[in-house]
Design a protein around this motif. Sequence first.
Motif, PDB file in Angstrom:
ATOM      1  N   GLU A   1      14.332 -21.112  15.269  1.00 17.34           N
ATOM      2  CA  GLU A   1      13.592 -20.463  14.175  1.00 17.34           C
ATOM      3  C   GLU A   1      13.667 -18.948  14.226  1.00 17.34           C
ATOM      4  N   HIS A   2      14.011 -18.383  15.392  1.00 16.44           N
ATOM      5  CA  HIS A   2      13.943 -16.934  15.554  1.00 16.44           C
ATOM      6  C   HIS A   2      15.289 -16.335  15.953  1.00 16.44           C
ATOM      7  N   LYS A   3      15.518 -15.128  15.472  1.00 20.06           N
ATOM      8  CA  LYS A   3      16.730 -14.409  15.831  1.00 20.06           C
ATOM      9  C   LYS A   3      16.594 -13.798  17.228  1.00 20.06           C
ATOM     10  N   ILE A   4      17.742 -13.484  17.794  1.00 17.06           N
ATOM     11  CA  ILE A   4      17.795 -12.852  19.117  1.00 17.06           C
ATOM     12  C   ILE A   4      18.446 -11.481  18.983  1.00 17.06           C
ATOM     13  N   ILE A   5      17.799 -10.480  19.569  1.00 15.27           N
ATOM     14  CA  ILE A   5      18.365  -9.129  19.600  1.00 15.27           C
ATOM     15  C   ILE A   5      18.870  -8.827  21.009  1.00 15.27           C
TER      16      ILE A   5
END
Length: 333
Positions: free
Chosen positions: A191-195
Amino acid sequence: MFKKLVLKILILLILLVIIFYIYLWFSSKQKYKVDYGISFSKQHAESLGLNWKENYLAMLDELKPKYLRFSATWDEVEKERGQYDFTEIDWQMNEAKKRGVKVILAIGQKAPRWPECHIPDWAEILEEENYKIELFEYLKTVVERYNLNEALEIWQVENEPFIKFRFGDCENYHQNLVLEEINFVKDLSLEHKIIITDSGELSTWRQATKVGDLFGSTLYRVVMTPGGRYWNYDWLPAGFYKLKAKFWRIDFNNFYISELQAEPWFTNSNPNTTDIFEQEKSMNIERMNKHFDYVERIGVSRAYLWGVEWWYWMKTKINDDRYWEIVKNKINN
């Protein structure tokens, strides 16, 4: 004949450098809208003698950022092997959620702020196989705890993991596990992006731009050399960062400044032991405004300010709220 050839080549190289610099300068003329966030460190606030919760709440309620970045460091949440304490991270996440603030939560062996690597003492002495098991158990536990928290926007896996030199207390940093860590968190949190972050000045960005959904670069304009001298990058146009991003085909919507310098540079010292005159050699009102102007010429969509603990220290300990007010106005205008 040979000397003339060498001279011609030298003149040609000088002309090419001049043309390249002019190109960087012209590509820096346009300004872009930047959304500003803030990086916060509970540990750093405490090191300045501040009440970290008061600092955190003042930041949220007075500066009113839309975006925050802080860490769930391994050495803080699992001080004893297998015993997790999320009291302080829960509190930070919930206070952000109450105000609709979106959080980048940094996890892994490395995290923002000194000592850079935040590995528990008990994990430092483990053999490679057991170290990996415990590291990935910590990652899994943190991700599963906050994956559905409304405040969570982005995971940051490690901090500047591909930098080529060892900075900080990182003797036992296992860089060979980084790619596995990134893929592991991706699988756990679709569900979440990774930086992924990297040094703006001391790295090519080659690896960091290829493995995450978002890329974050640091941006420091004044540093101190090991010999104690200040070195500034005022000669380097903002187009340099723009060109690097284009070279690696970074979508500028996915390009953030993860640390925008907005505090003095300290080496083996801190604000409590350093004269204000000395501090303002590397950060003052004029320079802070220059940094705002500079970052708005790169093309990044977001920039996280680095120094909220120092602004609060200046405000509460020195009775100087100029930096606090400048940031408040910048974030809310």
